[in-house]
Design a protein around this motif. Structure first.
Motif, short mmCIF file in Angstrom:
data_model
loop_
_atom_site.label_atom_id
_atom_site.label_comp_id
_atom_site.label_asym_id
_atom_site.label_seq_id
_atom_site.Cartn_x
_atom_site.Cartn_y
_atom_site.Cartn_z
N LEU A 168 0.32 -18.76 -12.50
CA LEU A 168 -0.74 -18.53 -11.53
C LEU A 168 -2.12 -18.83 -12.11
N ARG A 169 -2.31 -18.47 -13.36
CA ARG A 169 -3.61 -18.72 -13.98
C ARG A 169 -3.86 -20.20 -14.22
N ALA A 170 -2.80 -20.99 -14.31
CA ALA A 170 -2.93 -22.43 -14.55
C ALA A 170 -3.17 -23.22 -13.27
N GLU A 171 -3.03 -22.59 -12.10
CA GLU A 171 -3.21 -23.31 -10.85
C GLU A 171 -4.68 -23.66 -10.64
N PRO A 172 -4.96 -24.82 -10.03
CA PRO A 172 -6.35 -25.22 -9.79
C PRO A 172 -7.07 -24.20 -8.91
#
Length: 313
Positions: A60-64
């Motif tokens: 989730l933290r890596a999503e744009p």
């Protein structure tokens, strides 16, 4: 679960509160994200409640656009803010919700015990952007909708139940759990009609989810929450009952409900007459095993029998 397994689970996952902080969400937003399937949880086999895998947090933290995009997906609004998103008066927004054109995602009771419905802001923006809905947002309300409103139609509780049912069913892992979820949306008479075996009803109750909001048992608030949770329309009751009957048949075939057997009660002779003149004692304890074999009189009973023989001699 072995100690090593528990250690690995806690090393690779976090509790919901910490997960919410790491995802820059309020706890209510986090819970709604789980409800909507945007945030995946992992069951804690140690019985401590759901957890969130480190890998899920990293995903989730890596999503744009993190965290703004995630916050927007779980942002719920009331009637006033929802009306502003649709650019309509609050009264018109309420009419759209009552006829089921916008669907609530959650609710709570305010201090006056009035139901406050909340809607996903993201869904409202999508509704407003759909040009086919333009005639619903401006001008005169269509005659068909006016007639429904005049008849007192209010689909908000039913639409919320359908949405909440889907969320709860996604969390289940076996037919007994699914049956418990379905039973939670039916009144006791309808459940008893389908599940006439008291042992099965007791087993089913283990899997009934609690209400989404809370009130003191028996209070007006609790009664109102129970009414919202329980199917009211005949067709809704019928399809829930049909689903419950089918799911229950699947559950019985896979793993029958446990049967409880009363423990045997051994009568003790009266010290005066050598027999019991009192009514049979009732032992309300239950066990899953078979009754123990009778091994003869206990030492204290044998001493009593000897005293009786000596007295009669």
């Amino acid at each position: 679960m072995s100690g090593n397994t528990v250690t690995r689970l806690y090393a690779t996952s976090v509790a919901p509160g910490r997960a919410a902080r790491e995802l820059s969400l309020k706890r209510s937003e986090f819970d709604l994200g789980v409800h909507l399937g945007r945030i995946r949880t992992t069951p804690d086999e140690g019985g401590g409640g759901p957890r969130v895998a480190r890998a899920e947090i990293d995903r989730l933290r890596a999503e744009p656009g993190f965290p703004e995009i995630l916050r927007g997906q779980v942002h719920a609004v009331g009637t006033g803010e929802g009306a502003a998103i649709l650019e309509v008066p609050p009264t018109r927004f309420t009419r759209l919700a009552r006829v089921g054109l916008v669907v609530p995602v959650k609710f709570y009771l305010n201090r006056y015990r009035a139901v406050v419905w909340l809607y996903l802001a993201e869904e409202l923006r999508q509704f407003a952007a759909d040009r086919t809905n333009a005639f619903l947002l401006t001008g005169r309300t269509p005659e068909m909708l006016r007639s429904q409103l005049a008849a007192g139609v209010d689909l908000r509780p039913r639409n919320w139940r359908g949405r909440h049912l889907g969320f709860l069913l996604r969390q289940t892992e076996d037919p007994w759990q699914r049956a418990g979820v379905l039973a939670a949306f039916l009144g006791p008479p309808h459940v008893a009609e389908i599940v006439d075996d008291p042992y099965e009803r007791a087993h089913l109750n283990r899997f009934r989810p609690g209400p989404p909001a809370h009130g003191a048992p028996g209070s007006p608030a609790a009664q109102l929450i129970e009414k919202i949770m329980t199917a009211q329309d005949r067709d809704e009751i019928d399809w829930l009952s049909s689903d419950l009957a089918n799911t229950l048949a699947e559950a019985r075939a896979g793993r029958p409900a446990p049967r409880l057997f009363p423990k045997p009660v051994r009568q003790r002779p009266s010290p005066r007459y050598g027999r019991s003149d009192a009514p049979e004692a009732q032992d309300e304890s239950y066990a899953y095993d078979e009754p123990d074999a009778y091994d003869g009189p206990s030492p204290s009973t044998r001493g009593l029998f000897g005293w009786l023989r000596r007295r009669s001699g």
